[in-house]
Design an enzyme around this catalytic site. Structure first.
Site, PDB file in Angstrom:
ATOM      1  N   HIS A 126     -21.832  76.099  40.673  1.00  0.00           N
ATOM      2  CA  HIS A 126     -20.476  76.635  40.607  1.00  0.00           C
ATOM      3  C   HIS A 126     -19.636  75.978  39.519  1.00  0.00           C
ATOM      4  CE1 HIS A 126     -16.488  77.823  42.572  1.00  0.00           C
ATOM      5  NE2 HIS A 126     -17.144  78.956  42.463  1.00  0.00           N
ATOM      6  N   LYS A 149     -18.014  75.056  35.872  1.00  0.00           N
ATOM      7  CA  LYS A 149     -17.613  75.759  34.653  1.00  0.00           C
ATOM      8  C   LYS A 149     -17.396  74.702  33.574  1.00  0.00           C
ATOM      9  CE  LYS A 149     -16.200  78.759  38.016  1.00  0.00           C
ATOM     10  NZ  LYS A 149     -16.401  78.483  39.446  1.00  0.00           N
ATOM     11  N   ASP A 156     -20.368  69.844  20.281  1.00  0.00           N
ATOM     12  CA  ASP A 156     -20.540  68.699  19.377  1.00  0.00           C
ATOM     13  C   ASP A 156     -20.280  67.360  20.059  1.00  0.00           C
ATOM     14  OD1 ASP A 156     -21.216  70.466  17.405  1.00  0.00           O
ATOM     15  OD2 ASP A 156     -19.274  70.435  16.400  1.00  0.00           O
ATOM     16  N   HIS A 182      -7.061  82.558  41.196  1.00  0.00           N
ATOM     17  CA  HIS A 182      -8.342  81.857  41.272  1.00  0.00           C
ATOM     18  C   HIS A 182      -8.230  80.409  40.796  1.00  0.00           C
ATOM     19  CE1 HIS A 182     -12.769  81.423  40.187  1.00  0.00           C
ATOM     20  NE2 HIS A 182     -12.804  81.828  41.437  1.00  0.00           N
ATOM     21  N   LYS A 190      -7.730  76.553  40.683  1.00  0.00           N
ATOM     22  CA  LYS A 190      -7.894  75.441  41.616  1.00  0.00           C
ATOM     23  C   LYS A 190      -7.197  74.226  40.988  1.00  0.00           C
ATOM     24  CE  LYS A 190     -12.042  77.902  41.447  1.00  0.00           C
ATOM     25  NZ  LYS A 190     -12.091  78.719  42.554  1.00  0.00           N
ATOM     26  N   ASP A 194       3.327  64.219  42.675  1.00  0.00           N
ATOM     27  CA  ASP A 194       4.466  63.394  42.227  1.00  0.00           C
ATOM     28  C   ASP A 194       4.741  63.482  40.727  1.00  0.00           C
ATOM     29  OD1 ASP A 194       4.736  62.685  44.838  1.00  0.00           O
ATOM     30  OD2 ASP A 194       4.076  60.612  44.610  1.00  0.00           O
TER      31      ASP A 194
END
Length: 486
Positions: free
Chosen positions: A224, A226, A231, A404, A406, A411
């Site tokens: 899952h 991403k 380089d 979508h 996350k 603070d």
């Protein structure tokens, strides 16, 4: 003949209960949340044969013999690589903000390295900005490009990314791409993978799904993450899959997907590189450890550089670390806590931490989509609303598509961005990635995005929530029953 059938019946009865007893013992001997254990036992006893099959398919975390062997063989090399990295002492932070120090101490203890400083991090707030930035960096790549995504789907700006990758491979850039088999199943039915392989790109189907592997490896364990690495210096991570939302799941009835990514330059890209190398070797058996940071190009000494820690989860990585990090961040909050997630099915510990933060005076906001693409998750998440609303948590339901993103902001200083949903699958099972950023300016940028989400949301009040229909409450509790398995 009667005696034969009697003996056969008794043998069937004996082996049936022996099987149930054996599986029960196996369930009890695995350390997992009590709610998950009880759910599996109930399923096994209510639907015995179906429950046993389901448990062996989905109840235990097993990768398969080949991947386990790859992981075992590479671990000494990973440890040696980390020891070499630690010699680059000038890249590691020694001081953190008060709110960030607990989580950085935790991750250093569990992962063996401190946070890295001197990074340049940019928040990309739309998929269009993210895809365009990735394409530009691919066009400028000279040495290597590595990617991993859960979903890869052709169409729109993704075609520009694909063409840039093909051209990069033709000019000699080493390109390695890994995408999840289940998440990208529709893409593997197209000529896209073959087209990229023909150009010289190594394109790997991760955690392949088919009937013959059903009992050899847990099928709902997914890749899952991403990640984009270019380089060994530029990297991306966040919530976005390799899709153009204008062309993705348009018939799902939830609107366009809303995501963010972070673009990073600096030594944090090296730490992301070792995670990618681990995943690649586990899947293919090939070893490609990243080089150490280049002192000549890494912005180590920038006074305004971002201090960052990368947290990885999944088989082979420290257990429960992402959940521990989330709980630590929540308990560190003193003024404000804002969280966005498409799927809100937290563990009891996480739900209690969120509620406790609100009860001790922290301004807690959770932003979720009004509608999402999972029926079970949508209703199971609502089973948690009463507890957190009564504690004083503000719940906002995003109206302008499937949110979508996350993210966590604490603070006005500490930020967390990555692929992790606030559900059991992300917290306990999947290969996930999260970056922790200790920087006031970045937190300010993130909070602007989060408050834009709030402006496009409707706040759910406790009075309104308590007026929902009785059948909704029943459906919530039924789906909540399966929440430890979601």
């Amino acid at each position: 003949m009667t005696t034969f059938y009697t003996v056969l019946s008794w043998l069937t009865f004996f082996f049936y209960w022996l099987l149930i007893a054996g599986v029960t013992f196996r369930v009890l001997m695995h350390r997992r949340p009590v709610t998950s254990t009880m759910t599996w036992l109930l399923i096994i006893y209510i639907l015995p044969l179906v429950g046993v099959i389901a448990y062996f398919a989905f109840g235990e975390l097993h990768l398969g013999k080949r991947r386990v062997e790859h992981a075992r063989q590479m671990w000494p090399s990973v440890v040696a690589w980390l020891e070499e990295l630690k010699k680059c002492k000038h890249i590691f932070a020694k001081h953190y903000s008060d709110v960030a120090e607990p989580i950085f101490q935790l991750t250093a203890k569990r992962q063996g390295i401190n946070g890295v400083k001197g990074n340049k991090i940019q928040l990309l707030t739309t998929c269009e900005d993210s895809l365009n930035a990735i394409t530009r960096d691919i066009n400028n790549a000279r040495d290597n490009i590595e990617m991993v995504f859960y979903i890869w789907q052709s169409g729109g700006l993704v075609e520009e990314v694909t063409e840039a990758l093909i051209q990069a491979a033709k000019r000699g850039v080493k390109c390695r791409i890994m995408v999840d088999s289940a998440g990208s199943r529709s893409f593997f039915r197209t000529n896209g993978p073959a087209r990229m392989r023909a150009a010289g790109i190594e394109f790997v189907e991760s955690l392949q799904v088919n009937l013959f592997r059903f009992f050899l490896r847990r099928m709902d364990l997914r890749q899952h993450r991403k990640i984009v690495l270019i380089d060994n210096y530029i990297s991306y991570t966040g919530s976005m899959n390799m899709v153009d939302p204008r062309y993705f799941k348009q018939d799902a009835g939830v609107g366009q997907w809303i995501d963010i990514m972070v673009r990073m330059e600096g030594p944090v890209s090296t730490t992301l590189g070792i995670i990618y190398a681990f995943d690649w070797e586990m899947e293919t058996g090939e070893r490609h450890l990243p080089p150490p940071p280049d002192n000549n190009i890494m912005p180590f000494e920038q006074a305004n550089g971002h201090t960052t820690q990368v947290i990885a989860s999944g088989p082979g990585f420290p257990e429960e670390l992402i959940q521990q990090s989330l709980i630590t961040a929540i308990y560190s909050a003193r003024k404000e806590l804002v969280m966005t997630t498409p799927y809100f099915v937290p563990s009891d510990d996480l739900a209690h931490a969120i509620s406790t933060a609100a009860m001790r005076g922290v301004d807690v906001s959770i932003i979720v989509p009004r509608s999402n693409d999972s029926f079970l998750v949508r209703w199971a998440s609502r089973a948690f609303f009463t507890e957190i609303l009564e504690a004083g948590v503000k719940v906002f339901q995003f109206e302008d598509g499937l949110l979508h993103t996350k993210s966590v902001m604490v603070d006005g200083q500490l930020s967390m961005v990555g692929s992790v949903n606030l559900d059991m699958r992300s917290l306990w099972l999947n290969f996930e990635i999260t970056v922790v950023i200790d920087d006031e300016c970045f937190a300010s940028d993130l909070s602007i995005v989060q408050y834009d989400y709030i402006a496009r949301s409707t706040q759910l009040t406790l009075d309104e929530w308590e007026k929902r229909p009785f059948m909704n409450r029943v459906l919530e509790r039924l789906c909540y029953f399966f929440s430890p398995l979601l």
